[in-house]
Enzyme design. Structure first.
Site, short mmCIF file in Angstrom:
data_model
loop_
_atom_site.label_atom_id
_atom_site.label_comp_id
_atom_site.label_asym_id
_atom_site.label_seq_id
_atom_site.Cartn_x
_atom_site.Cartn_y
_atom_site.Cartn_z
N GLY A 246 0.61 -1.44 -0.06
CA GLY A 246 0.02 0.03 0.05
C GLY A 246 0.88 1.26 0.09
O GLY A 246 0.17 2.36 -0.33
N GLU A 281 3.75 -7.01 1.75
CA GLU A 281 3.13 -7.43 0.30
C GLU A 281 3.06 -6.10 -0.46
O GLU A 281 1.90 -5.52 -0.87
CB GLU A 281 1.42 -7.91 0.60
CG GLU A 281 1.31 -9.00 1.49
CD GLU A 281 0.13 -8.95 1.70
OE1 GLU A 281 -0.84 -8.48 1.52
OE2 GLU A 281 -0.51 -10.18 2.37
N PRO A 282 4.35 -5.48 -0.89
CA PRO A 282 4.47 -4.20 -1.81
C PRO A 282 4.20 -4.60 -3.14
O PRO A 282 4.70 -5.49 -3.67
CB PRO A 282 5.62 -3.90 -1.15
CG PRO A 282 6.51 -5.11 -1.07
CD PRO A 282 5.68 -5.86 -0.25
N ARG A 284 3.02 -1.66 -5.86
CA ARG A 284 3.25 -0.41 -6.54
C ARG A 284 4.54 0.05 -6.29
O ARG A 284 5.40 0.59 -7.13
CB ARG A 284 2.15 0.59 -6.07
CG ARG A 284 1.94 1.76 -6.99
CD ARG A 284 0.98 2.92 -6.38
NE ARG A 284 -0.09 2.38 -6.19
CZ ARG A 284 -1.06 2.26 -7.02
NH1 ARG A 284 -1.13 2.89 -8.29
NH2 ARG A 284 -2.39 1.69 -6.73
N ARG A 321 -5.21 3.29 -15.82
CA ARG A 321 -5.50 3.99 -14.75
C ARG A 321 -6.02 5.26 -14.90
O ARG A 321 -6.83 5.95 -13.84
CB ARG A 321 -4.01 3.91 -14.04
CG ARG A 321 -3.28 2.55 -13.77
CD ARG A 321 -2.20 2.72 -12.98
NE ARG A 321 -2.46 3.28 -11.47
CZ ARG A 321 -2.22 4.69 -11.16
NH1 ARG A 321 -1.59 5.55 -11.96
NH2 ARG A 321 -2.60 4.96 -9.90
N CYS A 351 -12.88 4.10 -29.16
CA CYS A 351 -14.45 4.82 -29.15
C CYS A 351 -15.08 5.07 -27.89
O CYS A 351 -16.23 4.43 -27.78
CB CYS A 351 -15.07 3.98 -30.24
SG CYS A 351 -14.12 3.77 -31.96
N GLU A 352 -14.46 5.82 -26.90
CA GLU A 352 -14.89 6.29 -25.70
C GLU A 352 -14.32 7.54 -25.31
O GLU A 352 -13.07 7.69 -25.55
CB GLU A 352 -14.65 5.08 -24.79
CG GLU A 352 -15.47 3.86 -24.71
CD GLU A 352 -15.29 3.30 -23.13
OE1 GLU A 352 -15.31 3.99 -22.16
OE2 GLU A 352 -15.56 2.08 -23.25
N TYR A 380 0.08 -1.86 -12.20
CA TYR A 380 -1.26 -1.73 -12.54
C TYR A 380 -1.27 -1.23 -14.04
O TYR A 380 -2.15 -0.29 -14.35
CB TYR A 380 -1.96 -1.04 -11.64
CG TYR A 380 -1.93 -1.36 -10.25
CD1 TYR A 380 -2.41 -2.71 -9.81
CD2 TYR A 380 -1.11 -0.83 -9.09
CE1 TYR A 380 -2.39 -3.26 -8.50
CE2 TYR A 380 -0.80 -1.47 -7.95
CZ TYR A 380 -1.43 -2.84 -7.65
OH TYR A 380 -1.29 -3.42 -6.40
C1 LIG Z 1 -3.29 -4.94 -3.92
C2 LIG Z 1 -2.78 -5.66 -2.81
C3 LIG Z 1 -1.44 -5.43 -2.34
C4 LIG Z 1 -0.38 -4.34 -3.09
O1 LIG Z 1 -0.92 -3.21 -2.85
P1 LIG Z 1 0.17 -1.99 -3.56
O2 LIG Z 1 -0.68 -0.88 -3.07
O3 LIG Z 1 0.45 -2.26 -4.69
O4 LIG Z 1 1.48 -2.15 -2.53
C5 LIG Z 1 -0.97 -5.91 -1.25
N1 LIG Z 1 -1.86 -6.98 -0.54
C6 LIG Z 1 -3.13 -7.34 -1.10
C7 LIG Z 1 -4.00 -8.17 -0.29
C8 LIG Z 1 -3.66 -6.50 -2.11
O5 LIG Z 1 -4.73 -6.73 -2.30
#
Ligand SMILES: *Cc1c(COP(=O)(O)O)cnc(C)c1O
Length: 426
Positions: A246, A281-282, A284, A321, A351-352, A380
């Site tokens: 996140g 869980e990185p 982005r 995005r 076409c949007e 993404y």
């Molecule tokens: C999407 C997601 C992430 C990664 O989020 P980022 O903003 O890309 O770091 C990590 N864990 C879970 C469960 C997610 O759904």
């Protein structure tokens, strides 16, 4: 920091990825095309790992969120450094395994895992299943017993904290679909401890994406710490704490995100003295700045009343995005021309009206045939691409030093058509 830089040359400057001029890739592979930098991917992973270790977290599992950029070459680049994988489908587990990431470094998350996917995960030794609801706990228990195994699970908690750069990517509030409440988690953990097919090993949270303020994370992590302590007080063991991903990235005009060092220091502070193995869980923050989408200008269309449209050969099916999240991407000419900058509406051929990347963006003068790069498109981007309007799936290129490789080729129109089958009555 990234490795996309303007290099001054004889005919003016040109944008490079590491040692490769982007124009060379455009010529060899065509446009649109995603280009990723190995050095940037490696740097982001290493900076985060060093920051976490430096803040006193021993041996953290950095499970890269595959959904951000699921190209197997990208996964292998990170896996070679020791990264694990956070996955949300059987397809992503298969990608992680194909990249050489062992099951013991794979986490399986997601609100709607099917029975078949759970069985696949268990059969391939996935380290941890993050359970998001009570019925799912029972399902995992049943599937594991049927397979004669015991699933290691973490309970995904929704800590009821608002965070994230856009409503569609905020996941930690009580009214969205992710996880269970803190009190529910305590109860489920105790239940799980009595099930033959599961072994509760930890608790997990992930409160949103593109977070540029540490305060909501700190609030959520403090709640997670309290939860670990309460569960332990009941005499149960909690070995792992998964704090999700996140962390935001700078999309040029956005609030500056916290540095990995600030993030890690905050975590060290909030979890001080908690003897536990951490997982992250990185997505982005690892991949976004490691990629650009390269496109070519098809034409410049100037309306008499003044709007100036830059029509390019990339579209919302290649980079969703802006249409989906109103996202801002810096746009840079690959070979900037001298002259007065002008405002452009940058649009694709779909076409949007939604196929508009940006309006009134002031850019150096551009002409048909020029190349432009959408910056910070490594996360993404390709992962969300489609064939909408029957446009071919966008290819991907990985650069390392002065070499590059096509790591997802552009399909042919025959490939596209061959995937379909006629109904017998047609
Ligand atoms: C999407 C997601 C992430 C990664 O989020 P980022 O903003 O890309 O770091 C990590 N864990 C879970 C469960 C997610 O759904």
């Amino acid at each position: 920091m990234n490795h996309f830089d303007l290099v001054e040359g004889e005919g003016g400057g040109e944008l490079y990825c590491e040692g490769v001029p982007l124009s060379r890739i455009a010529e060899a592979v065509g446009t649109p095309v995603y280009v990723y930098s190995t050095a940037t991917l490696e740097r982001h992973y290493t900076v985060l790992r060093d920051a976490l270790v430096g803040a006193g977290l021993k041996d953290p599992l950095i499970a890269y969120a595959v959904k951000a950029n699921s190209n197997v070459a990208v996964l292998r680049t990170l896996g070679n450094l020791g990264a694990g994988a956070d996955t949300v489908s059987e397809g992503e587990i298969r990608r992680a395994l194909a990249a050489g990431i062992p099951g013991e470094r794979i986490v399986f998350s997601g609100v709607g895992k099917t029975e078949g996917e759970i069985a696949f995960a268990l059969a391939h030794g996935v380290a941890e299943i993050n359970v998001e609801a009570e019925p799912e706990l029972h399902l995992v228990n049943r599937v594991a017993q049927r397979l004669g195994t015991r699933a290691e699970v973490a309970i995904r908690v929704n800590p009821d904290v608002e965070a994230g750069g856009h409503a569609k990517i905020s996941t930690g509030k009580a009214d969205n679909k992710f996880g269970v409440s803190l009190s529910e988690a305590e109860r489920l953990y105790a239940n799980a401890a009595n099930m033959a097919g599961v072994r509760p090993v930890g608790v997990a949270c992930h409160i949103g994406s593109q977070i540029t303020d540490l305060a909501p994370m700190e609030a959520a992590f403090g709640k997670m710490r309290g939860l670990v302590e309460r569960i332990r007080k009941e005499g149960l063991t909690v070995e792992r704490l998964d704090l999700g991903g996140g962390l935001g990235v700078p999309y040029f005009n956005q609030p500056t995100p916290p540095t990995p060092a600030d993030y890690a220091a905050m975590i060290g502070r909030v979890t001080q003295g908690l003897d536990i193995r951490f997982a992250f869980e990185p997505g982005r923050m690892i991949a976004a700045n490691a990629g650009v989408l390269l496109a070519r200008v098809i034409l410049v269309h100037e309306r008499p009343e003044g709007r100036r449209f830059l029509v390019i050969d990339a579209a919302m099916n290649d980079l969703l995005r802006p249409a989906m999240y109103d996202a801002y991407h810096d746009i840079r000419p690959v070979k900037p021309r001298p002259g007065e900058p002008l405002p452009y509406d940058v649009v694709g051929p779909i076409c949007e009206t939604g196929d508009t990347f940006t309006r009134d963006r002031v850019l150096p003068p551009l002409e048909a045939g020029d190349l432009v790069a959408f910056m910070t498109a490594g996360a993404y981007g390709a992962a969300m691409s489609s064939e909408y309007n029957s446009r071919l799936l966008v290819p991907e290129v990985l650069v390392k030093g002065d070499q590059f490789a096509v790591v997802r080729p552009r399909p042919t129109y025959d490939d596209m058509l061959a995937r379909e089958a006629p109904a017998p009555w047609l």
